[in-house]
Design an enzyme around this catalytic site. Structure first.
Site, mmCIF file in Angstrom:
data_model
loop_
_atom_site.group_PDB
_atom_site.id
_atom_site.type_symbol
_atom_site.label_atom_id
_atom_site.label_comp_id
_atom_site.label_asym_id
_atom_site.label_seq_id
_atom_site.Cartn_x
_atom_site.Cartn_y
_atom_site.Cartn_z
ATOM 1 N N CYS A 173 -62.864 -28.798 -69.032
ATOM 2 C CA CYS A 173 -63.860 -29.548 -68.247
ATOM 3 C C CYS A 173 -64.073 -28.959 -66.855
ATOM 4 C CB CYS A 173 -63.463 -31.013 -68.140
ATOM 5 S SG CYS A 173 -63.449 -31.831 -69.742
ATOM 6 N N HIS A 192 -68.202 -33.608 -62.137
ATOM 7 C CA HIS A 192 -67.968 -33.615 -63.588
ATOM 8 C C HIS A 192 -68.138 -35.045 -64.079
ATOM 9 C CE1 HIS A 192 -66.370 -33.114 -67.499
ATOM 10 N NE2 HIS A 192 -65.201 -33.676 -67.249
ATOM 11 N N ASN A 221 -69.133 -37.322 -71.767
ATOM 12 C CA ASN A 221 -68.450 -36.187 -71.159
ATOM 13 C C ASN A 221 -68.770 -34.933 -71.979
ATOM 14 O OD1 ASN A 221 -66.634 -34.258 -70.285
ATOM 15 N ND2 ASN A 221 -64.855 -35.619 -70.275
HETATM 16 O O1 UT7 Z 1 -62.931 -34.598 -68.722
HETATM 17 C C1 UT7 Z 1 -61.548 -34.525 -68.926
HETATM 18 C C2 UT7 Z 1 -60.875 -35.524 -68.124
HETATM 19 N N1 UT7 Z 1 -60.787 -36.773 -68.827
HETATM 20 C C3 UT7 Z 1 -60.915 -37.883 -68.142
HETATM 21 O O2 UT7 Z 1 -61.178 -37.850 -66.972
HETATM 22 C C4 UT7 Z 1 -60.635 -39.182 -68.855
HETATM 23 C C5 UT7 Z 1 -59.724 -40.010 -68.002
HETATM 24 N N2 UT7 Z 1 -59.395 -41.295 -68.578
HETATM 25 C C6 UT7 Z 1 -60.300 -42.280 -68.746
HETATM 26 O O3 UT7 Z 1 -61.474 -42.113 -68.498
HETATM 27 C C7 UT7 Z 1 -59.800 -43.637 -69.190
HETATM 28 O O4 UT7 Z 1 -58.397 -43.660 -69.129
HETATM 29 C C8 UT7 Z 1 -60.262 -44.050 -70.613
HETATM 30 C C9 UT7 Z 1 -61.740 -44.343 -70.589
HETATM 31 C C10 UT7 Z 1 -59.986 -42.908 -71.586
HETATM 32 C C11 UT7 Z 1 -59.536 -45.284 -71.069
HETATM 33 O O5 UT7 Z 1 -59.716 -46.342 -70.143
HETATM 34 P P1 UT7 Z 1 -58.452 -47.196 -69.651
HETATM 35 O O6 UT7 Z 1 -58.995 -48.248 -68.790
HETATM 36 O O7 UT7 Z 1 -57.481 -46.223 -69.061
HETATM 37 O O8 UT7 Z 1 -57.959 -47.837 -71.004
HETATM 38 P P2 UT7 Z 1 -56.541 -47.660 -71.745
HETATM 39 O O9 UT7 Z 1 -56.431 -46.270 -72.315
HETATM 40 O O10 UT7 Z 1 -55.496 -48.125 -70.826
HETATM 41 O O11 UT7 Z 1 -56.716 -48.669 -72.936
HETATM 42 C C12 UT7 Z 1 -56.900 -50.070 -72.700
HETATM 43 C C13 UT7 Z 1 -57.035 -50.750 -74.033
HETATM 44 C C14 UT7 Z 1 -55.937 -50.374 -75.041
HETATM 45 O O12 UT7 Z 1 -55.583 -51.540 -75.756
HETATM 46 P P3 UT7 Z 1 -54.220 -52.311 -75.386
HETATM 47 O O13 UT7 Z 1 -53.120 -51.306 -75.574
HETATM 48 O O14 UT7 Z 1 -54.391 -52.732 -73.937
HETATM 49 O O15 UT7 Z 1 -54.213 -53.431 -76.362
HETATM 50 C C15 UT7 Z 1 -56.650 -49.428 -75.968
HETATM 51 O O16 UT7 Z 1 -56.104 -49.443 -77.285
HETATM 52 O O17 UT7 Z 1 -58.271 -50.416 -74.656
HETATM 53 C C16 UT7 Z 1 -58.054 -49.994 -75.989
HETATM 54 N N3 UT7 Z 1 -59.051 -48.998 -76.346
HETATM 55 C C17 UT7 Z 1 -60.259 -49.326 -76.838
HETATM 56 N N4 UT7 Z 1 -60.821 -50.529 -77.128
HETATM 57 C C18 UT7 Z 1 -62.085 -50.524 -77.590
HETATM 58 C C19 UT7 Z 1 -58.983 -47.647 -76.227
HETATM 59 N N5 UT7 Z 1 -60.140 -47.085 -76.631
HETATM 60 C C20 UT7 Z 1 -60.950 -48.112 -77.014
HETATM 61 C C21 UT7 Z 1 -62.263 -48.170 -77.507
HETATM 62 N N6 UT7 Z 1 -62.788 -49.392 -77.775
HETATM 63 N N7 UT7 Z 1 -63.026 -47.082 -77.699
#
Ligand code: UT7
Length: 325
Positions: free
Chosen positions: A115, A252, A282
């Site tokens: 990225c 980005h 992304n």
């Molecule tokens: O370009 C490369 C660099 N990459 C990035 O910059 C990405 C950086 N990370 C992020 O953007 C965020 O961490 C995410 C968007 C990937 C995730 O957001 P988050 O607020 O950090 O969520 P999380 O991973 O902590 O997940 C929260 C909850 C989890 O459920 P529990 O464990 O709290 O019950 C996940 O299982 O959301 C759940 N979850 C989803 N629910 C519905 C994860 N993906 C999904 C989904 N739909 N697609």
């Protein structure tokens, strides 16, 4: 003091025709439009058609940039193509683009910093121009991330999209001050100790398969907000400008919350930030040149504007650039 600057003289982009909305994904996997919008800011993404490759997208973006700048492919000395999703293991996707553009001279190669790839490619092209190795360089970011996604993994597949953007840089004289048009400074960093938080589970010398994106999202998020703020400050300090002088941040496009946090830490209001993540998701190395091209075409970005670009991705690899348009 007269110096050589790498001035941006044209840009272009291309997006595959097919749009996949959050609602469409929610029909296939356990997710929702509401979750994706509130956690990421993404509403939709473009997905390449069967048989449509990274080089196809790159060629279309490159042609757009050539047309808008009034150039022929023979006017270009070098192509630097940033991608993590090459057409083939070898040869480089850049040489396929070179051939498709009918460019028989010069040289072309791929550069891989995921990225952060566009920032790395821009820094590389700047070095080639400033050193006199090339006069006019096409920097392309092109990705078909849809091919390395596990479409059953909701934690990753909702985040990415396909697309390409291209910028043409050309040697021009400057007086060495931040008032010069062109690339004013770049900062690159990487730290391979973070391999495991964002990687693809395969490759020629490990599994012999392309593999799928694996990401510890929360951890990557934490690194992103800290490292992007640091590297934005670093390049402004290096060039000798303040955030009050920045006309546009072209970041980005991974997550709206990361974009907002970086703008806030830099003290730049969101109405000076180019945001396209809602439409494209992304697109990895393509995200900055795509956003740049869109904001140039709709005339938000004007000649003389000071642009701050920053990106982070797998490696971890991250970087920033200041460019006066
Ligand atoms: O370009 C490369 C660099 N990459 C990035 O910059 C990405 C950086 N990370 C992020 O953007 C965020 O961490 C995410 C968007 C990937 C995730 O957001 P988050 O607020 O950090 O969520 P999380 O991973 O902590 O997940 C929260 C909850 C989890 O459920 P529990 O464990 O709290 O019950 C996940 O299982 O959301 C759940 N979850 C989803 N629910 C519905 C994860 N993906 C999904 C989904 N739909 N697609």
């Amino acid at each position: 003091m007269n110096v050589v600057r790498a001035r941006a003289v044209a840009c272009g982009h291309f997006l595959p025709e097919r749009i996949v909305t959050n609602d469409e994904l929610a029909e296939r996997i356990d997710t929702s439009d509401e979750w994706i919008r509130t956690r990421t800011g993404i509403h939709q993404r473009h997905i390449a058609a069967e048989g449509e490759t990274t080089s196809d997208l790159a060629v279309a973006a490159a042609r757009d940039a050539l047309d808008r700048g009034g150039f022929e492919s023979s006017d270009i000395d070098a192509i630097v193509l940033a991608t993590a999703t090459p057409d083939y293991t070898f040869p480089s996707t850049a040489t396929r683009v070179q051939n498709a553009l009918g460019m028989r001279a010069g040289f072309a190669f791929d550069l891989h910093a995921v990225c952060a790839g566009f920032i790395y490619a821009l820094a590389n092209a700047n070095g080639m121009i400033v050193s006199g190795m090339a006069r006019r360089v096409m920097v392309v970011g092109s990705e078909t991330f849809s091919r390395i996604l596990d479409w059953n993994d909701r934690a990753t597949c909702v985040l990415f999209g396909d697309g390409a953007g291209a910028v043409i840089l050309e040697a021009a004289e400057g007086d060495g001050s931040p008032a010069d048009r062109g690339i004013l400074g770049t900062c690159l960093h990487s730290d391979g100790a973070y391999h495991d938080i964002l990687y693809v589970s395969g490759g020629p010398s490990t599994t012999r398969q392309a593999g799928y994106v694996q990401m510890a999202g929360r951890e990557v998020f934490r690194h992103a907000v800290v490292k992007l703020a640091e590297v934005a400050d670093e390049v402004m300090e290096k060039v000798g400008v303040t955030s009050a002088e920045v006309d546009w941040i072209v970041p980005h496009q991974a997550n709206l919350r990361i974009i907002e946090s970086t703008a806030k830490k830099a003290g730049v209001s969101m109405n000076k930030v180019v945001v396209t993540v809602q439409d494209h998701g992304n697109t990895s190395a393509a995200s900055i040149p795509l956003a740049l091209s869109i904001a140039v075409q709709d005339e938000r970005i004007q000649p003389g504007n000071l642009l701050l670009m920053e990106a982070i991705g797998g490696g971890l690899a991250w970087g920033s650039a200041l460019l006066r348009w």
